[in-house]
Design a protein around this motif. Structure first.
Motif: not given
Length: 239
Positions: A96-116
């Motif tokens: 359950a907590w990993l599911g919530f953590l997944a939001n931050f994983i996706f957020l990080l991937s977006t923050l990396v993808a945007v400048p690239i």
């Protein structure tokens, strides 16, 4: 969850998304391996999905809307449902907590993808929106359009030469609609440029208009408009 780019096919976003899901899958597998009592895979997937739900704060960065998770609503919901069954909660709590953590994983991937994405696909360069012109042509969209054709070779040559200029919306409107009789009115952009493709992997969807003198190109996306000007005309007498 992250609201992705407003693109049909974005190579960078897709690659980062695959990486994010791979990290999530790896972490779920590690948790599963450490469990003494192995839960069913389909139940894990449901718990992960519910764990994704959260109260989030929306923030716009580089014209991309993202969501920053704040409160783990999904985790709380799962706890309320199974709190009377302590052993079951212990089994699924980490997922359950990993599911919530997944939001931050996706957020990080977006923050990396945007400048690239910004570094590879320069949004203020015409060649980003028009990359291939082999099948390009112009389509008259106004009665004032003349019987002209597109010179594809000139367009290809000018892709890296055309400079971005200011869009004078008010001035253009006055010149077209206020200072001319309806019978003699000429549309400033009477042609639509079709048959072109943007740079591969950018996923940009653009409507392209060509100016009456064949020297100006107006790009219209879902978010903004860009105007580029050539020193030579890109159109010639039709057959």
């Amino acid at each position: 969850m992250i609201i992705n780019f407003d693109f049909t096919f974005n190579a960078i976003a897709i690659l980062m998304g695959i990486l994010a899901w791979s990290v999530l899958g790896y972490l779920a597998y590690r948790i599963y391996q450490k469990q003494m009592r192995k839960p069913k895979i389909w139940k894990i997937l449901i718990v992960l999905y519910i764990g994704l739900f959260s109260f989030s704060f929306e923030w716009s960065m580089f014209e991309t809307m993202i969501k920053i998770p704040i409160l783990p609503l999904g985790v709380w919901l799962l706890y309320i449902v199974v709190k009377g069954k302590g052993e079951r909660w212990q089994t699924y709590r980490s997922f359950a907590w990993l599911g919530f953590l997944a939001n931050f994983i996706f957020l990080l991937s977006t923050l990396v993808a945007v400048p690239i994405h910004q570094a590879i696909y320069h949004e203020n360069e015409l060649s980003t929106y028009i990359s291939t012109v082999d099948n390009a042509s112009i389509n008259p969209i106004h009665s004032s359009a003349e019987n002209l054709t597109l010179n594809n070779e000139k367009l290809l040559e000018q892709l890296h030469e055309m400079k971005q200029e200011t869009i004078y919306s008010d001035q253009w409107y006055e010149e077209t609609y206020m200072n001319a009789e309806s019978t003699s009115r000429k549309e400033r952009f009477p042609y639509q440029l079709i048959g072109t493709s943007p740079k591969w992997g950018s996923g940009l969807q653009t409507i392209i208009y060509l100016e009456e003198d064949g020297k100006g190109i107006l790009l219209s996306t879902s978010k903004k408009q860009l105007y580029f000007r050539s020193e030579i005309s890109l159109i010639e007498e039709g057959e």
